[in-house]
Design a protein around this motif. Structure first.
Motif, PDB file in Angstrom:
ATOM      1  N   PHE A   1      -0.424  12.505   7.760  1.00 13.63           N
ATOM      2  CA  PHE A   1       0.127  10.895   7.904  1.00 13.63           C
ATOM      3  C   PHE A   1      -0.227  10.595   9.439  1.00 13.63           C
ATOM      4  O   PHE A   1      -0.469   9.456   9.653  1.00 13.63           O
ATOM      5  CB  PHE A   1       1.609  10.872   7.525  1.00 13.63           C
ATOM      6  CG  PHE A   1       2.235   9.390   8.069  1.00 13.63           C
ATOM      7  CD1 PHE A   1       1.942   8.545   7.357  1.00 13.63           C
ATOM      8  CD2 PHE A   1       2.710   9.435   9.272  1.00 13.63           C
ATOM      9  CE1 PHE A   1       2.374   7.160   7.798  1.00 13.63           C
ATOM     10  CE2 PHE A   1       3.122   8.150   9.835  1.00 13.63           C
ATOM     11  CZ  PHE A   1       2.942   7.133   9.037  1.00 13.63           C
ATOM     12  N   LEU A   2       0.240  11.462  10.354  1.00  5.98           N
ATOM     13  CA  LEU A   2       0.123  11.132  12.017  1.00  5.98           C
ATOM     14  C   LEU A   2      -1.276  10.878  12.108  1.00  5.98           C
ATOM     15  O   LEU A   2      -1.554  10.035  12.853  1.00  5.98           O
ATOM     16  CB  LEU A   2       0.623  12.436  12.619  1.00  5.98           C
ATOM     17  CG  LEU A   2       2.388  12.352  12.390  1.00  5.98           C
ATOM     18  CD1 LEU A   2       2.960  13.667  13.460  1.00  5.98           C
ATOM     19  CD2 LEU A   2       2.850  11.116  12.969  1.00  5.98           C
ATOM     20  N   ARG A   3      -2.088  11.888  11.562  1.00  8.04           N
ATOM     21  CA  ARG A   3      -3.691  11.551  11.800  1.00  8.04           C
ATOM     22  C   ARG A   3      -4.273  10.250  11.117  1.00  8.04           C
ATOM     23  O   ARG A   3      -5.093   9.551  11.835  1.00  8.04           O
ATOM     24  CB  ARG A   3      -4.192  12.759  11.015  1.00  8.04           C
ATOM     25  CG  ARG A   3      -5.760  12.846  11.582  1.00  8.04           C
ATOM     26  CD  ARG A   3      -6.411  14.153  10.966  1.00  8.04           C
ATOM     27  NE  ARG A   3      -6.009  15.285  11.217  1.00  8.04           N
ATOM     28  CZ  ARG A   3      -5.432  16.306  10.254  1.00  8.04           C
ATOM     29  NH1 ARG A   3      -5.109  15.741   9.166  1.00  8.04           N
ATOM     30  NH2 ARG A   3      -4.994  17.386  10.789  1.00  8.04           N
TER      31      ARG A   3
ATOM     32  N   ALA B   1       0.979  -1.378  -0.023  1.00 10.88           N
ATOM     33  CA  ALA B   1      -0.010  -0.046  -0.151  1.00 10.88           C
ATOM     34  C   ALA B   1       0.775   1.217  -0.101  1.00 10.88           C
ATOM     35  O   ALA B   1       2.085   1.255   0.481  1.00 10.88           O
ATOM     36  CB  ALA B   1      -0.812  -0.019   1.134  1.00 10.88           C
ATOM     37  N   ASP B   2       0.333   2.315  -0.440  1.00 11.26           N
ATOM     38  CA  ASP B   2       0.936   3.539  -0.400  1.00 11.26           C
ATOM     39  C   ASP B   2       0.386   4.263   0.888  1.00 11.26           C
ATOM     40  O   ASP B   2      -0.581   4.589   1.159  1.00 11.26           O
ATOM     41  CB  ASP B   2       0.378   4.319  -1.643  1.00 11.26           C
ATOM     42  CG  ASP B   2       1.057   5.857  -1.603  1.00 11.26           C
ATOM     43  OD1 ASP B   2       1.516   6.303  -0.419  1.00 11.26           O
ATOM     44  OD2 ASP B   2       1.172   6.455  -2.568  1.00 11.26           O
ATOM     45  N   ILE B   3       1.503   4.554   1.706  1.00  7.28           N
ATOM     46  CA  ILE B   3       1.183   4.904   3.187  1.00  7.28           C
ATOM     47  C   ILE B   3       0.715   6.401   3.334  1.00  7.28           C
ATOM     48  O   ILE B   3       0.547   6.698   4.291  1.00  7.28           O
ATOM     49  CB  ILE B   3       2.403   4.667   4.134  1.00  7.28           C
ATOM     50  CG1 ILE B   3       3.723   5.627   3.539  1.00  7.28           C
ATOM     51  CG2 ILE B   3       2.795   3.034   4.080  1.00  7.28           C
ATOM     52  CD1 ILE B   3       4.728   5.819   4.518  1.00  7.28           C
ATOM     53  N   CYS B   4       0.746   6.942   2.152  1.00  6.38           N
ATOM     54  CA  CYS B   4       0.197   8.500   2.114  1.00  6.38           C
ATOM     55  C   CYS B   4      -1.303   8.333   2.128  1.00  6.38           C
ATOM     56  O   CYS B   4      -1.808   9.487   2.277  1.00  6.38           O
ATOM     57  CB  CYS B   4       0.580   9.283   0.838  1.00  6.38           C
ATOM     58  SG  CYS B   4       2.496   9.263   0.520  1.00  6.38           S
ATOM     59  N   TYR B   5      -1.689   7.192   1.779  1.00  6.66           N
ATOM     60  CA  TYR B   5      -3.591   7.205   1.894  1.00  6.66           C
ATOM     61  C   TYR B   5      -3.818   6.122   2.806  1.00  6.66           C
ATOM     62  O   TYR B   5      -3.261   5.141   3.234  1.00  6.66           O
ATOM     63  CB  TYR B   5      -3.698   6.789   0.336  1.00  6.66           C
ATOM     64  CG  TYR B   5      -3.217   7.639  -0.530  1.00  6.66           C
ATOM     65  CD1 TYR B   5      -3.889   8.953  -0.809  1.00  6.66           C
ATOM     66  CD2 TYR B   5      -2.409   7.304  -1.479  1.00  6.66           C
ATOM     67  CE1 TYR B   5      -3.518   9.868  -1.851  1.00  6.66           C
ATOM     68  CE2 TYR B   5      -1.823   8.316  -2.312  1.00  6.66           C
ATOM     69  CZ  TYR B   5      -2.607   9.452  -2.439  1.00  6.66           C
ATOM     70  OH  TYR B   5      -2.083  10.389  -3.423  1.00  6.66           O
TER      71      TYR B   5
END
Ligand code: AVJ
Length: 333
Positions: free
Chosen positions: A178-180, A140-144
């Motif tokens: 990202f943290l959220r 997965a793309d960790i940005c999403y």
């Protein structure tokens, strides 16, 4: 994952390929030109990054490994029995191994990476050494937002691990996003362990991104190799040059590819024009202080739970826990 021969490899299929095309065309069509740093990491790019981590000038990886080695037991105290460890953007499993060895009561390890081949291979290498552990790779793309495997969701608590100062590749508002997102994915009671590069003398920073052997330059230019191969690009590599420098006002290393002359380049059938000296901005690597990352994290509901650094204070591992059982606050709308 199936390993493809080079001649068969050029076109990743479907959504992945079109996201790359769309992001590159949008970035090269805007002013100033830019391409997201996450696209450095094709097979060759991941290998070049591994070589970067071994360079004398590139301190972050060695510092972070040293902190993990020296403080593994203290960090592992944040990981309760039966927890699932979720690693965001897991590249290499060296760092996770240190945590896994120090936290033998972990139930599951979920490495998440944009490169499916990489993450499957790392999982296969880990399993024989941690036989009691469920290793559940996710591509997965960790940005999403992405979904965790059922076994990780069922664990009493989830611990996030985001090493390598990858968080520094995000704009500060994206880092907050990202943290959220991590808070939402990990859920109530979660802990997040983040590796973050620290602000330090500018000579040390500039040297780390301008190594004498030219590996970082090759890593930067490989983005054009990838565009040529996957998006029918016509970049001539000897007409672009690696530029990297510390931007003091914004606390970040910037990497660019500068066109050495006025020229036109084709990408996916579209023509891109370059002025002499015009650059493609390929990466930001933000540097934080313990306080500045803490403030960013606090803003989205994470409270400080521990900080570890190396002797020179070049790098930090910072831990946060979710403030309460409520979901992290959303940005004001
Ligand atoms: C993997 C994002 C932490 O910013 O130092 C290394 C990438 N770029 N050399 C960094 C990188 C150029 C690296 N991160």
């Amino acid at each position: 994952m199936v390993a493809l021969a080079r001649s068969q490899a050029p076109q990743p299929s479907g959504a992945e390929a079109s996201a790359f095309a769309a992001d590159v065309l949008a970035g090269l069509g805007s002013v100033p030109k830019h391409v997201p740093a996450k696209y450095f990491y094709d097979g060759a790019g991941s290998q070049l990054f591994e070589r970067i981590t071994e360079l004398a000038e590139y301190y972050p990886t060695r510092c972070e490994m040293r902190i993990l080695r020296d403080h593994a037991a203290a960090i592992a105290k944040l990981i309760p029995e039966g927890a699932a460890l979720v690693e965001f953007g897991s590249g290499s499993n060296k760092k996770a191994r240190m945590l896994l060895a120090a936290a033998p009561k972990l139930a599951a390890y979920v490495p998440v990476d944009i490169c499916g081949e990489m993450v499957e291979q790392e999982a296969a290498e880990l399993r024989p050494d941690f036989q009691a552990l469920k290793v559940l790779p996710v591509m997965a793309d960790i940005c999403y937002p992405f979904d965790l495997p059922a076994e990780a969701k069922a664990a009493p608590v989830r611990i996030g691990f985001f090493p390598g100062s990858t968080i520094g590749n995000f704009e500060p508002h994206e880092a907050a996003g990202f943290l959220r997102n991590a808070a939402r994915i990990l859920g109530p009671g979660a802990t997040l362990i983040v590796g973050v590069d620290l602000i330090k003398p500018v000579e040390v920073l500039n040297a780390a991104y301008n190594d004498a052997a030219g590996v970082t330059a090759k890593f930067n230019l490989n983005l054009l190799v990838r565009i040529n191969r996957e998006l029918r690009g016509t970049f001539k590599l000897d007409t672009f040059e690696h530029h990297a420098f510390y931007n003091r006002e914004r606390h970040r290393i910037e990497m660019h590819l500068a066109s050495l002359k006025r020229q036109k380049v084709k990408v996916a059938g579209e023509t891109i024009e370059f002025r002499a000296g015009e650059t493609i901005h390929t990466e930001n690597s933000y540097k934080y202080s313990v306080e500045s990352l803490g403030a960013l994290a606090r803003g989205v509901g994470w409270l400080p739970a521990g900080v570890w650094t190396d002797a020179r204070k070049y790098f930090s591992i910072q831990a946060f826990t979710l403030a309460d059982e409520a979901p992290a606050p959303r940005a004001a709308e």
